[in-house]
Design a protein around this motif. Structure first.
Motif, PDB file in Angstrom:
ATOM      1  N   THR A 295      13.046  -5.132   1.599  1.00  0.00           N
ATOM      2  CA  THR A 295      12.719  -5.891   2.793  1.00  0.00           C
ATOM      3  C   THR A 295      13.870  -6.827   3.121  1.00  0.00           C
ATOM      4  O   THR A 295      14.309  -7.590   2.262  1.00  0.00           O
ATOM      5  CB  THR A 295      11.444  -6.738   2.578  1.00  0.00           C
ATOM      6  OG1 THR A 295      10.366  -5.859   2.252  1.00  0.00           O
ATOM      7  CG2 THR A 295      11.094  -7.536   3.815  1.00  0.00           C
ATOM      8  N   LEU A 296      14.370  -6.739   4.341  1.00  0.00           N
ATOM      9  CA  LEU A 296      15.359  -7.684   4.852  1.00  0.00           C
ATOM     10  C   LEU A 296      14.657  -8.478   5.952  1.00  0.00           C
ATOM     11  O   LEU A 296      14.540  -8.018   7.086  1.00  0.00           O
ATOM     12  CB  LEU A 296      16.586  -6.956   5.412  1.00  0.00           C
ATOM     13  CG  LEU A 296      17.388  -6.130   4.414  1.00  0.00           C
ATOM     14  CD1 LEU A 296      18.530  -5.405   5.117  1.00  0.00           C
ATOM     15  CD2 LEU A 296      17.933  -6.996   3.297  1.00  0.00           C
ATOM     16  N   PRO A 297      14.138  -9.676   5.620  1.00  0.00           N
ATOM     17  CA  PRO A 297      13.305 -10.430   6.549  1.00  0.00           C
ATOM     18  C   PRO A 297      13.969 -10.739   7.888  1.00  0.00           C
ATOM     19  O   PRO A 297      13.296 -10.801   8.909  1.00  0.00           O
ATOM     20  CB  PRO A 297      12.990 -11.724   5.797  1.00  0.00           C
ATOM     21  CG  PRO A 297      13.223 -11.407   4.368  1.00  0.00           C
ATOM     22  CD  PRO A 297      14.289 -10.356   4.338  1.00  0.00           C
ATOM     23  N   SER A 298      15.282 -10.919   7.899  1.00  0.00           N
ATOM     24  CA  SER A 298      15.932 -11.297   9.153  1.00  0.00           C
ATOM     25  C   SER A 298      16.539 -10.114   9.893  1.00  0.00           C
ATOM     26  O   SER A 298      17.278 -10.297  10.857  1.00  0.00           O
ATOM     27  CB  SER A 298      16.997 -12.364   8.886  1.00  0.00           C
ATOM     28  OG  SER A 298      17.890 -11.941   7.887  1.00  0.00           O
ATOM     29  N   LEU A 299      16.202  -8.890   9.491  1.00  0.00           N
ATOM     30  CA  LEU A 299      16.696  -7.705  10.175  1.00  0.00           C
ATOM     31  C   LEU A 299      16.165  -7.686  11.603  1.00  0.00           C
ATOM     32  O   LEU A 299      14.973  -7.896  11.832  1.00  0.00           O
ATOM     33  CB  LEU A 299      16.233  -6.450   9.429  1.00  0.00           C
ATOM     34  CG  LEU A 299      16.775  -5.114   9.913  1.00  0.00           C
ATOM     35  CD1 LEU A 299      16.901  -4.164   8.732  1.00  0.00           C
ATOM     36  CD2 LEU A 299      15.911  -4.498  10.966  1.00  0.00           C
ATOM     37  N   GLY A 300      17.028  -7.465  12.567  1.00  0.00           N
ATOM     38  CA  GLY A 300      16.601  -7.410  13.958  1.00  0.00           C
ATOM     39  C   GLY A 300      17.779  -7.238  14.890  1.00  0.00           C
ATOM     40  O   GLY A 300      18.930  -7.155  14.460  1.00  0.00           O
ATOM     41  N   VAL A 301      17.509  -7.189  16.164  1.00  0.00           N
ATOM     42  CA  VAL A 301      18.553  -7.048  17.172  1.00  0.00           C
ATOM     43  C   VAL A 301      19.225  -8.401  17.381  1.00  0.00           C
ATOM     44  O   VAL A 301      18.562  -9.427  17.528  1.00  0.00           O
ATOM     45  CB  VAL A 301      17.971  -6.538  18.501  1.00  0.00           C
ATOM     46  CG1 VAL A 301      19.043  -6.440  19.567  1.00  0.00           C
ATOM     47  CG2 VAL A 301      17.301  -5.184  18.294  1.00  0.00           C
ATOM     48  N   ASP A 302      20.547  -8.409  17.368  1.00  0.00           N
ATOM     49  CA  ASP A 302      21.332  -9.613  17.620  1.00  0.00           C
ATOM     50  C   ASP A 302      21.457  -9.771  19.136  1.00  0.00           C
ATOM     51  O   ASP A 302      22.310  -9.148  19.765  1.00  0.00           O
ATOM     52  CB  ASP A 302      22.694  -9.498  16.951  1.00  0.00           C
ATOM     53  CG  ASP A 302      23.528 -10.743  17.124  1.00  0.00           C
ATOM     54  OD1 ASP A 302      23.007 -11.843  16.869  1.00  0.00           O
ATOM     55  OD2 ASP A 302      24.712 -10.606  17.505  1.00  0.00           O
ATOM     56  N   LEU A 303      20.577 -10.551  19.725  1.00  0.00           N
ATOM     57  CA  LEU A 303      20.479 -10.639  21.184  1.00  0.00           C
ATOM     58  C   LEU A 303      21.757 -11.104  21.883  1.00  0.00           C
ATOM     59  O   LEU A 303      22.084 -10.575  22.947  1.00  0.00           O
ATOM     60  CB  LEU A 303      19.291 -11.508  21.575  1.00  0.00           C
ATOM     61  CG  LEU A 303      17.924 -10.925  21.188  1.00  0.00           C
ATOM     62  CD1 LEU A 303      16.815 -11.880  21.572  1.00  0.00           C
ATOM     63  CD2 LEU A 303      17.714  -9.567  21.833  1.00  0.00           C
ATOM     64  N   PRO A 304      22.523 -12.061  21.347  1.00  0.00           N
ATOM     65  CA  PRO A 304      23.750 -12.452  22.047  1.00  0.00           C
ATOM     66  C   PRO A 304      24.733 -11.288  22.246  1.00  0.00           C
ATOM     67  O   PRO A 304      25.408 -11.224  23.260  1.00  0.00           O
ATOM     68  CB  PRO A 304      24.354 -13.539  21.162  1.00  0.00           C
ATOM     69  CG  PRO A 304      23.187 -14.118  20.453  1.00  0.00           C
ATOM     70  CD  PRO A 304      22.253 -12.933  20.218  1.00  0.00           C
ATOM     71  N   THR A 305      24.793 -10.353  21.307  1.00  0.00           N
ATOM     72  CA  THR A 305      25.717  -9.228  21.466  1.00  0.00           C
ATOM     73  C   THR A 305      25.216  -8.243  22.506  1.00  0.00           C
ATOM     74  O   THR A 305      25.994  -7.480  23.063  1.00  0.00           O
ATOM     75  CB  THR A 305      25.940  -8.474  20.144  1.00  0.00           C
ATOM     76  OG1 THR A 305      24.708  -7.924  19.682  1.00  0.00           O
ATOM     77  CG2 THR A 305      26.544  -9.366  19.093  1.00  0.00           C
ATOM     78  N   PHE A 306      23.927  -8.257  22.761  1.00  0.00           N
ATOM     79  CA  PHE A 306      23.377  -7.341  23.755  1.00  0.00           C
ATOM     80  C   PHE A 306      23.807  -7.755  25.163  1.00  0.00           C
ATOM     81  O   PHE A 306      24.179  -6.934  25.979  1.00  0.00           O
ATOM     82  CB  PHE A 306      21.858  -7.304  23.646  1.00  0.00           C
ATOM     83  CG  PHE A 306      21.237  -6.198  24.445  1.00  0.00           C
ATOM     84  CD1 PHE A 306      21.988  -5.269  25.131  1.00  0.00           C
ATOM     85  CD2 PHE A 306      19.884  -6.083  24.511  1.00  0.00           C
ATOM     86  CE1 PHE A 306      21.408  -4.250  25.863  1.00  0.00           C
ATOM     87  CE2 PHE A 306      19.283  -5.073  25.242  1.00  0.00           C
ATOM     88  CZ  PHE A 306      20.055  -4.164  25.911  1.00  0.00           C
ATOM     89  N   SER A 307      23.790  -9.021  25.441  1.00  0.00           N
ATOM     90  CA  SER A 307      24.104  -9.475  26.790  1.00  0.00           C
ATOM     91  C   SER A 307      25.583  -9.800  26.987  1.00  0.00           C
ATOM     92  O   SER A 307      26.020 -10.005  28.101  1.00  0.00           O
ATOM     93  CB  SER A 307      23.260 -10.699  27.132  1.00  0.00           C
ATOM     94  OG  SER A 307      23.537 -11.745  26.227  1.00  0.00           O
ATOM     95  N   ALA A 308      26.364  -9.822  25.920  1.00  0.00           N
ATOM     96  CA  ALA A 308      27.758 -10.244  26.012  1.00  0.00           C
ATOM     97  C   ALA A 308      28.708  -9.140  26.451  1.00  0.00           C
ATOM     98  O   ALA A 308      29.836  -9.419  26.799  1.00  0.00           O
ATOM     99  CB  ALA A 308      28.215 -10.804  24.663  1.00  0.00           C
ATOM    100  N   ARG A 309      28.291  -7.902  26.433  1.00  0.00           N
ATOM    101  CA  ARG A 309      29.192  -6.799  26.738  1.00  0.00           C
ATOM    102  C   ARG A 309      28.653  -5.922  27.848  1.00  0.00           C
ATOM    103  O   ARG A 309      27.468  -5.760  27.994  1.00  0.00           O
ATOM    104  CB  ARG A 309      29.389  -5.938  25.489  1.00  0.00           C
ATOM    105  CG  ARG A 309      30.067  -6.669  24.364  1.00  0.00           C
ATOM    106  CD  ARG A 309      30.346  -5.729  23.260  1.00  0.00           C
ATOM    107  NE  ARG A 309      31.159  -4.629  23.770  1.00  0.00           N
ATOM    108  CZ  ARG A 309      31.979  -3.930  23.047  1.00  0.00           C
ATOM    109  NH1 ARG A 309      32.111  -4.192  21.785  1.00  0.00           N
ATOM    110  NH2 ARG A 309      32.680  -2.945  23.562  1.00  0.00           N
ATOM    111  N   CYS A 310      29.558  -5.340  28.583  1.00  0.00           N
ATOM    112  CA  CYS A 310      29.218  -4.330  29.581  1.00  0.00           C
ATOM    113  C   CYS A 310      30.089  -3.128  29.304  1.00  0.00           C
ATOM    114  O   CYS A 310      31.301  -3.248  29.380  1.00  0.00           O
ATOM    115  CB  CYS A 310      29.450  -4.840  30.993  1.00  0.00           C
ATOM    116  SG  CYS A 310      28.252  -6.053  31.497  1.00  0.00           S
ATOM    117  N   PRO A 311      29.616  -1.974  28.967  1.00  0.00           N
ATOM    118  CA  PRO A 311      28.199  -1.691  28.774  1.00  0.00           C
ATOM    119  C   PRO A 311      27.685  -2.322  27.483  1.00  0.00           C
ATOM    120  O   PRO A 311      28.446  -2.584  26.561  1.00  0.00           O
ATOM    121  CB  PRO A 311      28.153  -0.160  28.686  1.00  0.00           C
ATOM    122  CG  PRO A 311      29.482   0.234  28.169  1.00  0.00           C
ATOM    123  CD  PRO A 311      30.455  -0.803  28.711  1.00  0.00           C
TER     124      PRO A 311
END
Length: 67
Positions: free
Chosen positions: A24-40
């Protein structure tokens, strides 16, 4: 480009695969800042921190899977 749904699905599939090995990696998840920082968008999956026992279990599972 990856959608938020794809990134969330990827993180959940990784969480399930790790859980199948008792990891179990409790903090596993999507890193939201990297999602919105790049296009595409190319969101990162954040694995987070873990203790030594979890790191050893992850290493053992990866080694076993590589054989």
């Amino acid at each position: 480009m990856h959608s938020p749904t794809e990134a969330d699905t990827c993180a959940e599939e990784l969480r399930a695969a790790l859980a199948a090995h008792g990891i179990t990696l409790p903090s596993l998840g999507v890193d939201l800042p990297t999602f919105s920082a790049r296009c595409p968008a190319r969101p990162l999956i954040a694995l987070g921190n873990c203790n030594v026992l979890t790191a050893q279990a992850l290493t053992a599972a990866l080694r076993k899977g590589a054989v």
